[in-house]
Write a protein that holds these residues in place. Structure first.
Motif, PDB file in Angstrom:
ATOM      1  N   ALA A 106      73.556  -4.573  -1.861  1.00 44.73           N
ATOM      2  CA  ALA A 106      73.459  -5.342  -0.630  1.00 44.73           C
ATOM      3  C   ALA A 106      72.071  -5.984  -0.531  1.00 44.73           C
ATOM      4  N   LEU A 107      71.987  -7.033   0.249  1.00 42.41           N
ATOM      5  CA  LEU A 107      70.722  -7.761   0.368  1.00 42.41           C
ATOM      6  C   LEU A 107      69.608  -6.851   0.876  1.00 42.41           C
ATOM      7  N   TRP A 108      69.923  -5.971   1.854  1.00 46.00           N
ATOM      8  CA  TRP A 108      68.874  -5.123   2.407  1.00 46.00           C
ATOM      9  C   TRP A 108      68.333  -4.144   1.368  1.00 46.00           C
ATOM     10  N   VAL A 109      69.187  -3.721   0.414  1.00 39.57           N
ATOM     11  CA  VAL A 109      68.721  -2.824  -0.646  1.00 39.57           C
ATOM     12  C   VAL A 109      67.737  -3.552  -1.554  1.00 39.57           C
ATOM     13  N   VAL A 110      68.102  -4.769  -1.954  1.00 35.80           N
ATOM     14  CA  VAL A 110      67.218  -5.557  -2.820  1.00 35.80           C
ATOM     15  C   VAL A 110      65.895  -5.832  -2.113  1.00 35.80           C
ATOM     16  N   VAL A 111      65.977  -6.218  -0.840  1.00 38.52           N
ATOM     17  CA  VAL A 111      64.764  -6.544  -0.088  1.00 38.52           C
ATOM     18  C   VAL A 111      63.874  -5.312   0.051  1.00 38.52           C
ATOM     19  N   THR A 112      64.464  -4.172   0.396  1.00 41.67           N
ATOM     20  CA  THR A 112      63.672  -2.954   0.574  1.00 41.67           C
ATOM     21  C   THR A 112      62.966  -2.548  -0.707  1.00 41.67           C
ATOM     22  N   LEU A 113      63.689  -2.534  -1.817  1.00 38.82           N
ATOM     23  CA  LEU A 113      63.088  -2.122  -3.083  1.00 38.82           C
ATOM     24  C   LEU A 113      62.073  -3.142  -3.587  1.00 38.82           C
ATOM     25  N   ALA A 114      62.370  -4.430  -3.390  1.00 36.82           N
ATOM     26  CA  ALA A 114      61.431  -5.459  -3.828  1.00 36.82           C
ATOM     27  C   ALA A 114      60.129  -5.381  -3.035  1.00 36.82           C
ATOM     28  N   LEU A 115      60.220  -5.170  -1.726  1.00 35.82           N
ATOM     29  CA  LEU A 115      59.014  -5.049  -0.917  1.00 35.82           C
ATOM     30  C   LEU A 115      58.249  -3.762  -1.229  1.00 35.82           C
ATOM     31  N   THR A 116      58.959  -2.681  -1.546  1.00 34.99           N
ATOM     32  CA  THR A 116      58.286  -1.447  -1.953  1.00 34.99           C
ATOM     33  C   THR A 116      57.475  -1.668  -3.217  1.00 34.99           C
ATOM     34  N   GLU A 117      58.112  -2.332  -4.187  1.00 30.56           N
ATOM     35  CA  GLU A 117      57.388  -2.647  -5.431  1.00 30.56           C
ATOM     36  C   GLU A 117      56.185  -3.516  -5.143  1.00 30.56           C
ATOM     37  N   ARG A 118      56.340  -4.482  -4.233  1.00 32.69           N
ATOM     38  CA  ARG A 118      55.228  -5.380  -3.928  1.00 32.69           C
ATOM     39  C   ARG A 118      54.088  -4.637  -3.244  1.00 32.69           C
ATOM     40  N   LEU A 119      54.400  -3.713  -2.345  1.00 29.60           N
ATOM     41  CA  LEU A 119      53.365  -2.912  -1.699  1.00 29.60           C
ATOM     42  C   LEU A 119      52.567  -2.124  -2.737  1.00 29.60           C
ATOM     43  N   CYS A 120      53.262  -1.534  -3.686  1.00 30.26           N
ATOM     44  CA  CYS A 120      52.577  -0.784  -4.746  1.00 30.26           C
ATOM     45  C   CYS A 120      51.738  -1.709  -5.615  1.00 30.26           C
ATOM     46  N   ALA A 121      52.283  -2.889  -5.935  1.00 29.60           N
ATOM     47  CA  ALA A 121      51.548  -3.843  -6.770  1.00 29.60           C
ATOM     48  C   ALA A 121      50.277  -4.309  -6.068  1.00 29.60           C
ATOM     49  N   VAL A 122      50.370  -4.573  -4.762  1.00 29.18           N
ATOM     50  CA  VAL A 122      49.196  -4.997  -4.005  1.00 29.18           C
ATOM     51  C   VAL A 122      48.152  -3.885  -3.979  1.00 29.18           C
ATOM     52  N   THR A 123      48.597  -2.644  -3.798  1.00 29.68           N
ATOM     53  CA  THR A 123      47.671  -1.515  -3.812  1.00 29.68           C
ATOM     54  C   THR A 123      46.958  -1.416  -5.153  1.00 29.68           C
ATOM     55  N   TYR A 124      47.706  -1.541  -6.234  1.00 29.36           N
ATOM     56  CA  TYR A 124      47.112  -1.482  -7.571  1.00 29.36           C
ATOM     57  C   TYR A 124      46.102  -2.606  -7.758  1.00 29.36           C
ATOM     58  N   GLU A 125      46.488  -3.828  -7.392  1.00 27.31           N
ATOM     59  CA  GLU A 125      45.610  -4.973  -7.594  1.00 27.31           C
ATOM     60  C   GLU A 125      44.332  -4.849  -6.776  1.00 27.31           C
ATOM     61  N   ALA A 126      44.468  -4.420  -5.523  1.00 30.41           N
ATOM     62  CA  ALA A 126      43.292  -4.286  -4.670  1.00 30.41           C
ATOM     63  C   ALA A 126      42.335  -3.223  -5.205  1.00 30.41           C
ATOM     64  N   ALA A 127      42.873  -2.123  -5.681  1.00 29.54           N
ATOM     65  CA  ALA A 127      42.012  -1.063  -6.214  1.00 29.54           C
ATOM     66  C   ALA A 127      41.379  -1.452  -7.537  1.00 29.54           C
ATOM     67  N   SER A 128      42.088  -2.230  -8.341  1.00 28.46           N
ATOM     68  CA  SER A 128      41.595  -2.545  -9.683  1.00 28.46           C
ATOM     69  C   SER A 128      40.496  -3.590  -9.678  1.00 28.46           C
ATOM     70  N   ARG A 129      40.308  -4.305  -8.564  1.00 32.32           N
ATOM     71  CA  ARG A 129      39.366  -5.424  -8.572  1.00 32.32           C
ATOM     72  C   ARG A 129      37.919  -4.986  -8.741  1.00 32.32           C
ATOM     73  N   GLY A 130      37.604  -3.751  -8.435  1.00 25.22           N
ATOM     74  CA  GLY A 130      36.244  -3.286  -8.648  1.00 25.22           C
ATOM     75  C   GLY A 130      36.015  -2.644  -9.998  1.00 25.22           C
ATOM     76  N   ALA A 131      37.030  -2.624 -10.859  1.00 23.91           N
ATOM     77  CA  ALA A 131      36.887  -1.923 -12.137  1.00 23.91           C
ATOM     78  C   ALA A 131      36.095  -2.724 -13.159  1.00 23.91           C
ATOM     79  N   LEU A 132      36.197  -4.050 -13.102  1.00 23.34           N
ATOM     80  CA  LEU A 132      35.594  -4.868 -14.153  1.00 23.34           C
ATOM     81  C   LEU A 132      34.091  -4.702 -14.210  1.00 23.34           C
ATOM     82  N   ILE A 133      33.439  -4.617 -13.062  1.00 21.13           N
ATOM     83  CA  ILE A 133      31.980  -4.526 -13.067  1.00 21.13           C
ATOM     84  C   ILE A 133      31.508  -3.184 -13.615  1.00 21.13           C
TER      85      ILE A 133
END
Length: 442
Positions: A106-133
């Motif tokens: 169902a659409l709500w299942v796809v939306v829920t899982l896609a947004l969950t993945e996006r929340l995790c991806a944003v968390t990873y990206e935000a945390a990783s931005r200080g690693a390069l220095i």
């Protein structure tokens, strides 16, 4: 440090930098494979371009909200744990989405899982931005940033075509590949030996602020303890905004990432809706793979180009050239025309990205890396959030050429702005870095 106990030996920063490059490439490969497929999954399920556009915009908006919230704990000793934990959780969420695609979710299942993945991806990206220095000296930052950009472009070359092919084989397979890439990213981050959370020396105060991390040491006599804690948190979160607002070079990066990010996202979804509807996923994937190959070439020559031409000259030259391939989309018809135009854009963008990312890292205090990067990323995400919906509206109500005309005008205005501002701003930044001020290392 996030891991208790002794380490087997002194950290090798060059080894760890290579691991970060590989982690970035593998994670990007999975994201590109599934990112192309998610809108196509919705289209195949009977939903229109508007639904896909709204979902993409909602996913982008999560970055605007979550990125700055994650940046503060990342800058305060939880970078590695946030990176590994969010990557592992994203692997679980994407794996569940793959299982759901065995049927007709169902659409709500796809939306829920896609947004969950996006929340995790944003968390990873935000945390990783200080690693390069932590893994590269200031004079090595263009090369280090170029290595990350190469990984992004390799993912663009292989990921879209791979996603299209895997989607034709079975709908769950691209999402399974993305889950495996997240798991590999979590393991790769754990393999980095260099401490990613070592307390940095106190940097110089950001312009307009008496303390580079305001609120970090509140006066116990200024009010109730609860009020002091909230004041400290708000002040610490505000430090990234203060740093960007007070730095001319970071303001230049902000204008570029917001304007160019929104325009490129608009063009991406215009191509996806146009080619995905007419020629299905294989044509869209091949167009994006061709542009990724051009971007890979641009990434490989970016660091030598910076050394040969200088950051300001390279940035200005690339800015003046960007409207040319973008304007050619006004006459593009079919996959060949779109592929050629996107290849031109993708060749130029890494040259700009390497310059901007390296100067942004170099000019940001080490203790504020994630918070400052979160401000830049949130501004870019906010500008790009409406692009998928706008692309669907323009393609449906007007013509696929309308987004190209709009983006050509935006790139032209950005070129004029860069010509007027970049030489003086980057020259001043280079002089400050040469004297050891504001290089992110105290």
């Amino acid at each position: 440090m996030n891991r208790p106990g002794p380490r087997p030996g002194p950290p090798d920063r060059h080894r760890d930098l290579r691991i970060l490059w590989w982690v970035n490439a593998v994670d990007g490969l999975g994201s590109q494979a599934s990112g192309l497929v998610l809108p196509l999954l919705l289209l195949e399920s009977g939903h229109g371009p508007g639904t896909a556009g709204v979902l993409a915009s909602a996913a982008a908006l999560t970055g605007v909200v979550l990125g700055p919230l994650v940046a503060l704990p990342a800058d305060r000793g939880r970078r590695r744990r946030l990176m590994t934990g969010s990557a592992a959780l994203a692997a679980v969420g994407t794996g569940v989405l793959a299982l759901a695609c065995l049927g007709r979710p169902a659409l709500w299942v796809v939306v829920t899982l896609a947004l969950t993945e996006r929340l995790c991806a944003v968390t990873y990206e935000a945390a990783s931005r200080g690693a390069l220095i932590r893994l590269a000296a200031r004079d090595e930052l263009p090369r280090a940033a170029a290595g990350l950009q190469v990984g992004d472009q390799v993912a663009l070359v292989v990921g879209p075509a791979l996603g299209g092919v895997l989607f034709q084989l079975a709908r769950p397979v691209p999402f399974l590949a993305d889950a495996l890439s997240y798991a590999a990213a979590a393991l790769g981050v754990r393999a980095i030996r260099t401490p990613l959370d070592t307390p940095a020396p106190a940097p110089a105060p950001a312009p307009g602020s008496a303390d580079p991390d305001p609120g970090s040491d509140p006066d116990p006599g200024s009010g109730s303890r609860r009020g002091e804690r909230w004041s400290a948190r708000l002040g610490a979160a505000r430090a990234g905004v203060v740093t960007v607002a007070g730095s001319p070079v970071l303001r230049l990066v902000l204008v570029w990432t917001s304007t160019a990010g929104g325009a490129l996202t608009l063009l991406f979804y215009t191509a996806l809706f146009r080619l995905g509807a007419d020629e299905r996923s294989a044509a869209a994937g091949l167009v994006l793979a061709a542009s990724g190959a051009a971007g890979l070439l641009g990434s490989l020559i970016a660091a030598p180009a910076v050394r040969r031409l200088g950051a300001a000259r390279l940035l200005t030259l690339a800015a003046w050239l960007l409207p040319v391939p973008c304007g050619s989309l006004l006459w593009a018809d079919g996959a060949v025309g779109w592929g050629a135009a996107f290849s031109g854009l993708s060749f130029l963008v890494p040259l700009i990205t390497v310059v901007l990312s390296s100067v942004a890292v170099a000019r940001t205090p080490a203790a504020l890396q994630s918070r400052t990067a979160a401000v830049l990323a949130s501004s870019s995400a906010l500008a790009a959030a409406g692009a998928p919906t706008l692309a669907a509206l323009l393609v449906t109500a007007w013509s696929p050429r309308t987004p190209a005309l709009l983006c050509t005008a935006l790139f032209g205005a950005l070129a004029v702005y860069t010509w007027a501002k970049a030489p003086g701003v980057l020259r001043a930044a280079g002089a400050a870095a040469a004297t050891g001020r504001g290089d992110g290392r105290g």
